[in-house]
Write a protein that holds these residues in place. Structure first.
Motif, PDB file in Angstrom:
ATOM      1  N   ALA A 173      94.663  77.563-127.702  1.00 17.42           N
ATOM      2  CA  ALA A 173      94.661  77.754-128.997  1.00 17.42           C
ATOM      3  C   ALA A 173      95.676  78.952-128.837  1.00 17.42           C
ATOM      4  CB  ALA A 173      93.006  78.324-129.466  1.00 17.42           C
ATOM      5  N   ARG A 174      95.969  79.489-130.287  1.00 12.93           N
ATOM      6  CA  ARG A 174      97.141  80.738-130.510  1.00 12.93           C
ATOM      7  C   ARG A 174      96.450  81.634-130.747  1.00 12.93           C
ATOM      8  NH1 ARG A 174      98.828  76.389-134.222  1.00 12.93           N
ATOM      9  NH2 ARG A 174      97.300  77.808-135.529  1.00 12.93           N
ATOM     10  N   SER A 175      94.830  81.379-130.739  1.00 11.40           N
ATOM     11  CA  SER A 175      94.391  83.622-130.502  1.00 11.40           C
ATOM     12  C   SER A 175      92.692  82.603-130.101  1.00 11.40           C
ATOM     13  CB  SER A 175      94.853  83.716-132.175  1.00 11.40           C
ATOM     14  OG  SER A 175      93.597  82.951-132.936  1.00 11.40           O
ATOM     15  N   ALA A 176      92.243  83.616-129.575  1.00  7.74           N
ATOM     16  CA  ALA A 176      90.733  83.719-129.523  1.00  7.74           C
ATOM     17  C   ALA A 176      89.827  83.293-130.774  1.00  7.74           C
ATOM     18  CB  ALA A 176      90.253  85.275-129.190  1.00  7.74           C
ATOM     19  N   GLU A 177      90.059  83.950-131.958  1.00  8.94           N
ATOM     20  CA  GLU A 177      89.348  83.304-132.815  1.00  8.94           C
ATOM     21  C   GLU A 177      89.530  82.108-133.231  1.00  8.94           C
ATOM     22  OE1 GLU A 177      91.924  86.223-132.520  1.00  8.94           O
ATOM     23  OE2 GLU A 177      90.386  87.597-132.934  1.00  8.94           O
ATOM     24  N   GLU A 178      90.394  81.767-133.181  1.00  5.66           N
ATOM     25  CA  GLU A 178      90.717  79.952-133.256  1.00  5.66           C
ATOM     26  C   GLU A 178      89.952  78.949-132.168  1.00  5.66           C
ATOM     27  OE1 GLU A 178      94.689  77.047-132.513  1.00  5.66           O
ATOM     28  OE2 GLU A 178      95.087  78.809-134.187  1.00  5.66           O
ATOM     29  N   ALA A 179      90.150  79.712-130.800  1.00  4.43           N
ATOM     30  CA  ALA A 179      89.424  79.194-129.463  1.00  4.43           C
ATOM     31  C   ALA A 179      87.922  79.479-129.948  1.00  4.43           C
ATOM     32  CB  ALA A 179      90.488  79.577-127.338  1.00  4.43           C
ATOM     33  N   LEU A 180      87.520  80.201-129.753  1.00  2.00           N
ATOM     34  CA  LEU A 180      86.150  80.291-130.582  1.00  2.00           C
ATOM     35  C   LEU A 180      85.221  80.033-131.032  1.00  2.00           C
ATOM     36  CD1 LEU A 180      85.885  84.645-129.174  1.00  2.00           C
ATOM     37  CD2 LEU A 180      84.205  82.937-128.091  1.00  2.00           C
ATOM     38  N   GLY A 181      86.431  80.093-132.183  1.00  2.00           N
ATOM     39  CA  GLY A 181      85.564  79.011-133.670  1.00  2.00           C
ATOM     40  C   GLY A 181      85.932  77.781-133.753  1.00  2.00           C
ATOM     41  N   GLY A 182      86.697  76.943-133.141  1.00  2.00           N
ATOM     42  CA  GLY A 182      86.670  76.057-133.333  1.00  2.00           C
ATOM     43  C   GLY A 182      85.674  75.452-132.093  1.00  2.00           C
ATOM     44  N   ALA A 183      85.789  76.448-130.746  1.00  2.00           N
ATOM     45  CA  ALA A 183      84.310  75.677-129.856  1.00  2.00           C
ATOM     46  C   ALA A 183      82.998  75.658-130.606  1.00  2.00           C
ATOM     47  CB  ALA A 183      84.447  76.462-129.284  1.00  2.00           C
ATOM     48  N   MET A 184      82.725  76.863-131.143  1.00  2.00           N
ATOM     49  CA  MET A 184      80.998  76.923-131.559  1.00  2.00           C
ATOM     50  C   MET A 184      81.290  76.114-132.649  1.00  2.00           C
ATOM     51  SD  MET A 184      80.631  81.131-131.570  1.00  2.00           S
ATOM     52  CE  MET A 184      82.070  81.399-133.228  1.00  2.00           C
ATOM     53  N   ALA A 185      82.543  75.639-133.828  1.00  2.00           N
ATOM     54  CA  ALA A 185      81.497  74.910-135.145  1.00  2.00           C
ATOM     55  C   ALA A 185      81.944  72.819-134.050  1.00  2.00           C
ATOM     56  CB  ALA A 185      83.029  75.016-135.899  1.00  2.00           C
ATOM     57  N   ALA A 186      82.291  72.427-133.162  1.00  2.00           N
ATOM     58  CA  ALA A 186      82.093  71.970-132.509  1.00  2.00           C
ATOM     59  C   ALA A 186      80.506  71.772-132.269  1.00  2.00           C
ATOM     60  CB  ALA A 186      82.847  71.571-131.257  1.00  2.00           C
ATOM     61  N   VAL A 187      80.269  72.551-131.483  1.00  2.00           N
ATOM     62  CA  VAL A 187      78.965  72.704-130.954  1.00  2.00           C
ATOM     63  C   VAL A 187      78.070  72.298-132.138  1.00  2.00           C
ATOM     64  CG1 VAL A 187      76.847  74.007-129.667  1.00  2.00           C
ATOM     65  CG2 VAL A 187      79.544  73.956-128.588  1.00  2.00           C
ATOM     66  N   LYS A 188      78.375  72.815-133.716  1.00  2.00           N
ATOM     67  CA  LYS A 188      77.367  73.097-134.355  1.00  2.00           C
ATOM     68  C   LYS A 188      77.172  71.854-134.955  1.00  2.00           C
ATOM     69  CE  LYS A 188      74.582  76.339-136.918  1.00  2.00           C
ATOM     70  NZ  LYS A 188      74.096  76.703-136.169  1.00  2.00           N
ATOM     71  N   MET A 189      78.073  71.228-134.763  1.00  2.00           N
ATOM     72  CA  MET A 189      77.685  69.711-135.071  1.00  2.00           C
ATOM     73  C   MET A 189      77.669  68.992-134.238  1.00  2.00           C
ATOM     74  SD  MET A 189      82.027  68.961-136.066  1.00  2.00           S
ATOM     75  CE  MET A 189      82.159  68.051-135.787  1.00  2.00           C
ATOM     76  N   ALA A 190      77.648  69.151-133.084  1.00  2.00           N
ATOM     77  CA  ALA A 190      76.916  67.980-132.045  1.00  2.00           C
ATOM     78  C   ALA A 190      75.499  68.452-132.537  1.00  2.00           C
ATOM     79  CB  ALA A 190      77.024  68.302-131.055  1.00  2.00           C
ATOM     80  N   PHE A 191      75.386  70.086-132.183  1.00  2.00           N
ATOM     81  CA  PHE A 191      73.640  70.005-132.425  1.00  2.00           C
ATOM     82  C   PHE A 191      73.216  71.636-133.704  1.00  2.00           C
ATOM     83  CE2 PHE A 191      75.291  69.887-128.242  1.00  2.00           C
ATOM     84  CZ  PHE A 191      73.601  68.971-127.744  1.00  2.00           C
ATOM     85  N   PRO A 192      72.962  71.099-134.639  1.00  2.00           N
ATOM     86  CA  PRO A 192      72.767  71.550-136.087  1.00  2.00           C
ATOM     87  C   PRO A 192      72.139  72.833-136.352  1.00  2.00           C
ATOM     88  CG  PRO A 192      73.105  69.486-136.400  1.00  2.00           C
ATOM     89  CD  PRO A 192      73.200  70.039-134.574  1.00  2.00           C
ATOM     90  N   SER A 193      70.999  73.089-135.418  1.00  2.00           N
ATOM     91  CA  SER A 193      70.231  73.635-135.120  1.00  2.00           C
ATOM     92  C   SER A 193      70.103  74.951-133.968  1.00  2.00           C
ATOM     93  CB  SER A 193      69.033  73.297-135.273  1.00  2.00           C
ATOM     94  OG  SER A 193      68.100  72.570-134.603  1.00  2.00           O
ATOM     95  N   ALA A 194      71.723  74.799-133.096  1.00  2.00           N
ATOM     96  CA  ALA A 194      71.091  75.199-132.144  1.00  2.00           C
ATOM     97  C   ALA A 194      71.077  76.818-132.280  1.00  2.00           C
ATOM     98  CB  ALA A 194      72.444  74.839-131.051  1.00  2.00           C
ATOM     99  N   ARG A 195      70.621  78.106-131.938  1.00  3.66           N
ATOM    100  CA  ARG A 195      71.120  79.196-132.139  1.00  3.66           C
ATOM    101  C   ARG A 195      71.808  79.874-130.839  1.00  3.66           C
ATOM    102  NH1 ARG A 195      68.473  83.523-130.185  1.00  3.66           N
ATOM    103  NH2 ARG A 195      66.888  82.497-129.172  1.00  3.66           N
ATOM    104  N   LEU A 196      73.310  80.775-130.959  1.00  2.00           N
ATOM    105  CA  LEU A 196      74.459  80.690-130.299  1.00  2.00           C
ATOM    106  C   LEU A 196      72.855  82.237-129.493  1.00  2.00           C
ATOM    107  CD1 LEU A 196      76.874  81.170-128.856  1.00  2.00           C
ATOM    108  CD2 LEU A 196      77.807  82.258-131.142  1.00  2.00           C
TER     109      LEU A 196
END
Length: 109
Positions: A75-98
């Motif tokens: 990714a271009r930044s840590a925010e982009e890397a983390l944000g993209g990963a967390m958004a994808a997990v949320k799509m797969a597991f909507p009620s998952a709690r980080l």
């Protein structure tokens, strides 16, 4: 979180690392989640993650609903890397709690 140029080139200048603004960096981190019963069985983790585009993680899941994903993400930044990963997990597991974000061991603090 470790960051380095994805193409393994070093842009060291005067003892400091600097990369072109458009450079893609490689970030290493782990995301730990607690899955809700509504999210289904942990043995289907990879089947649920695949449609979200997560192909840069090693997944581990337990019968009591813990999910751990170790990423090496470009990714271009840590925010982009983390944000993209967390958004994808949320799509797969909507009620998952980080539960926790774990940076790579060699991440500067």
């Amino acid at each position: 979180m470790t960051k380095k140029p994805a193409d393994s080139e070093s842009y060291a200048l005067s003892g400091q690392q600097s990369w072109p603004a458009s450079a893609t960096l490689e970030f290493e981190f782990t995301l730990r989640y607690q899955l809700d019963e509504a999210d289904g069985l942990a043995d289907l983790v990879m089947e649920r993650l695949e449609p979200t585009g997560i192909c840069d993680a090693i997944a581990g899941a337990s019968l009591n609903g813990h999910l751990e994903l170790q990423f090496v993400r470009c990714a271009r930044s840590a925010e982009e890397a983390l944000g993209g990963a967390m958004a994808a997990v949320k799509m797969a597991f909507p009620s998952a709690r980080l539960v926790k974000i774990v940076p790579a061991p060699d991440t500067p603090r």
